[in-house]
Design an enzyme around this catalytic site. Structure first.
Site, PDB file in Angstrom:
ATOM      1  N   MET A  16      -0.675  17.995 -29.986  1.00 43.78           N
ATOM      2  CA  MET A  16      -1.137  18.863 -31.070  1.00 43.78           C
ATOM      3  C   MET A  16      -0.049  19.133 -32.120  1.00 43.78           C
ATOM      4  O   MET A  16       1.129  19.012 -31.837  1.00 43.78           O
ATOM      5  CB  MET A  16      -1.554  20.232 -30.487  1.00 43.78           C
ATOM      6  CG  MET A  16      -2.457  20.162 -29.291  1.00 43.78           C
ATOM      7  SD  MET A  16      -4.140  19.887 -29.785  1.00 43.78           S
ATOM      8  CE  MET A  16      -4.573  21.579 -30.195  1.00 43.78           C
ATOM      9  N   CYS A  17      -0.496  19.577 -33.300  1.00 39.49           N
ATOM     10  CA  CYS A  17       0.407  20.087 -34.335  1.00 39.49           C
ATOM     11  C   CYS A  17       0.879  21.476 -33.895  1.00 39.49           C
ATOM     12  O   CYS A  17       0.059  22.255 -33.399  1.00 39.49           O
ATOM     13  CB  CYS A  17      -0.296  20.234 -35.665  1.00 39.49           C
ATOM     14  SG  CYS A  17      -0.981  18.698 -36.318  1.00 39.49           S
ATOM     15  N   PRO A  18       2.143  21.834 -34.127  1.00 39.69           N
ATOM     16  CA  PRO A  18       3.180  21.035 -34.764  1.00 39.69           C
ATOM     17  C   PRO A  18       4.090  20.331 -33.757  1.00 39.69           C
ATOM     18  O   PRO A  18       5.137  19.850 -34.113  1.00 39.69           O
ATOM     19  CB  PRO A  18       3.966  22.093 -35.528  1.00 39.69           C
ATOM     20  CG  PRO A  18       3.936  23.275 -34.613  1.00 39.69           C
ATOM     21  CD  PRO A  18       2.635  23.199 -33.849  1.00 39.69           C
ATOM     22  N   ILE A  19       3.643  20.282 -32.483  1.00 32.39           N
ATOM     23  CA  ILE A  19       4.521  19.705 -31.467  1.00 32.39           C
ATOM     24  C   ILE A  19       4.721  18.210 -31.720  1.00 32.39           C
ATOM     25  O   ILE A  19       5.806  17.674 -31.514  1.00 32.39           O
ATOM     26  CB  ILE A  19       3.955  20.012 -30.062  1.00 32.39           C
ATOM     27  CG1 ILE A  19       4.107  21.525 -29.830  1.00 32.39           C
ATOM     28  CG2 ILE A  19       4.689  19.239 -28.977  1.00 32.39           C
ATOM     29  CD1 ILE A  19       3.453  22.054 -28.617  1.00 32.39           C
TER      30      ILE A  19
END
Ligand code: HEM
Ligand code: SF4
Ligand code: SF4
Ligand code: SF4
Lengths: 78, 321
Positions: A16-19
């Site tokens: 997922m964002c922002p990972i």
């Protein structure tokens, strides 16, 4: 067109964002300037956000290929 | 004597200033910013913080002053980005104003006048930001703070169409936009821009992958420009969407868009002329949105033509007007 060789790969499908961007950033930090990271990003939010952030941090996107519902990018460290 | 620059919204406690005339110089209080609390003799002192920005050094000094004068040792971050020092005894007004003055901190305003502008982070540090909202808020505060108007006049600046500073709810709001322009020779047909556009204003040509752009759907956010790996999408011009007549409160109203792509250097003129129009047309106690409803938006637009001609017209007006 000759194939752009990559020095490292990162498959970010399902991340997922922002990972996904943080992982991209950390990976890029292990490379030398001019080396190329090959990334796989999901469509939707990841492809909307990650390329913008990559550009903003001064890296260059050399190539983008759409493969079904994901994208394969080649990013050159700036 | 009841000083009309002091806002007293409750009738629970009377404001008695009979005996402190010699101790309080009411000229210091002209801009307002002293708000009666429900507790006897105690006021909230609202500071003037355009755009919600403050230097850390000043903040340290303010904390010391707040600690000295707040009977409860508390401050409140207001909804319009100001810092309010609570529980200040009215007999201390002169002292607290003098101490704040010494560190260059002014007190904010209340009542029927141009209020301190609010603003988001804008292009200075927010990745989405398209305009220098902080610079604009500072400029407007310098030029227009405290100008009398028929009723309160709130302005704000948002850096992009996400509109964190809620320009749609302001008497007069400015929201940053950018017009994208596409150059075919630079495009590799990667389709990222059509993915990046959240408004469906770009679809990819099924054969070439290149963008097909629908300007009617575009809200000028610039996501396509930022996402495009080859700079095939570029910014053509930056500016502000100008909105008028919004408010919140008991009877919220959504602002009308009255101009697009107004350049930075016309913002001051737009405010000056709008305040002039409001003072000429507004009834006492009437927000500008209601003045516009009563008088008609076309009259306002005609008056503003010399300024708004520097931007682009809006090709629609919100329903109901
Ligand atoms: C609120 C605090 C923090 C937040 C929100 C945060 C967030 C994150 C995120 C989102 C990642 C990427 C995760 C991933 O790659 O799957 C990350 C990675 C990392 N963080 Fe934090 N972090 C925090 C505090 C810290 C602290 C205090 C340290 C070290 C003392 C730390 C060390 C690291 C390291 C070494 C990585 C790299 C992990 C890797 O190799 O993938 N973080 N952090
Ligand atoms: S309005 Fe845009 S620029 Fe301003 S804070 Fe929100 S996202 Fe950032
Ligand atoms: S500016 Fe925003 S809305 Fe307009 S085409 Fe680009 S991404 Fe879509
Ligand atoms: S993102 Fe840029 S290069 Fe890719 S399709 Fe859109 S305009 Fe072309």
């Amino acid at each position: 067109m000759t194939e752009i060789k990559s020095n490292a790969q990162l498959d970010l499908r399902g991340v997922m964002c922002p990972i996904n961007f943080v992982k991209t950033k950390l990976k890029l930090e292990t490379l030398e300037a001019g080396e190329v990271l090959e990334l796989v990003l999901d469509s939707g939010e990841p492809i909307q956000n990650v390329p913008k952030s990559i550009k903003e941090e001064g890296h260059k996107i050399l190539e983008v290929k759409k493969e079904g519902d994901h994208f394969r990018l080649k990013v050159q460290k700036g | 004597m009841t000083d009309h620059f002091i806002e007293d919204k409750t009738t629970k406690v009377n404001v008695n200033l009979d005996n402190i005339g010699e101790r309080v110089d009411f000229n210091d209080l002209k801009s307002g910013g002293f708000i009666k609390q429900r507790q006897k003799d105690l006021f909230a002192v609202r500071l003037r913080c355009p755009g919600g920005r403050m230097e850390t050094k000043k903040l340290v000094e303010i904390s010391k002053i707040a600690d000295k004068y707040s009977k409860k040792g508390v401050v409140h971050f207001s909804f319009r980005q100001s810092l309010e020092i609570l529980y200040v005894d009215y007999k201390e007004f002169r002292n607290i104003v003098a101490e704040l003055e010494k560190i260059g901190q002014k007190v904010a305003s209340c009542g029927p006048r141009v209020r301190v502008p609010t603003a988001c982070g804008g292009c200075e540090y927010n990745p989405n930001g398209l305009t220098d909202t902080q610079g604009m808020a500072g400029m407007v505060d310098q030029k227009f703070f405290g100008t009398p108007t028929p009723h309160k006049f709130k302005t704000s600046f948002s850096g992009c169409p996400i509109d964190c500073a809620r320009t749609k709810e302001m008497d007069f709001g400015f929201q940053g936009i950018v017009e994208p322009v596409w150059e075919d020779p630079l495009c590799t047909g990667c389709t990222i821009c059509s993915e990046a556009c959240k408004e469906d204003a770009i679809v990819s040509d099924p054969d070439t992958g290149k963008p097909i752009f629908d300007p009617k759907k575009c809200i000028f956010c610039g996501d396509c420009i930022r996402a495009c790996p080859t700079e095939a999408w570029k910014p053509k011009r930056y500016g502000h969407i100008v909105r008028i007549g919004g408010k919140h409160g008991r009877h919220p109203m959504e602002a009308l868009e009255v101009c697009t792509f107004l350049p930075d250097d016309k913002v001051a003129e737009a405010i000056e002329k709008t305040v002039e129009w409001y003072n000429a047309n507004g009834k006492r106690g009437e927000r500008i949105g209601n003045t516009i409803k009563r008088v008609g938006v076309q009259k306002y637009l005609d008056f503003m033509e010399p300024v708004f001609k520097h931007g682009s017209p809006v090709n629609y007006l919100a329903p109901g007007v």
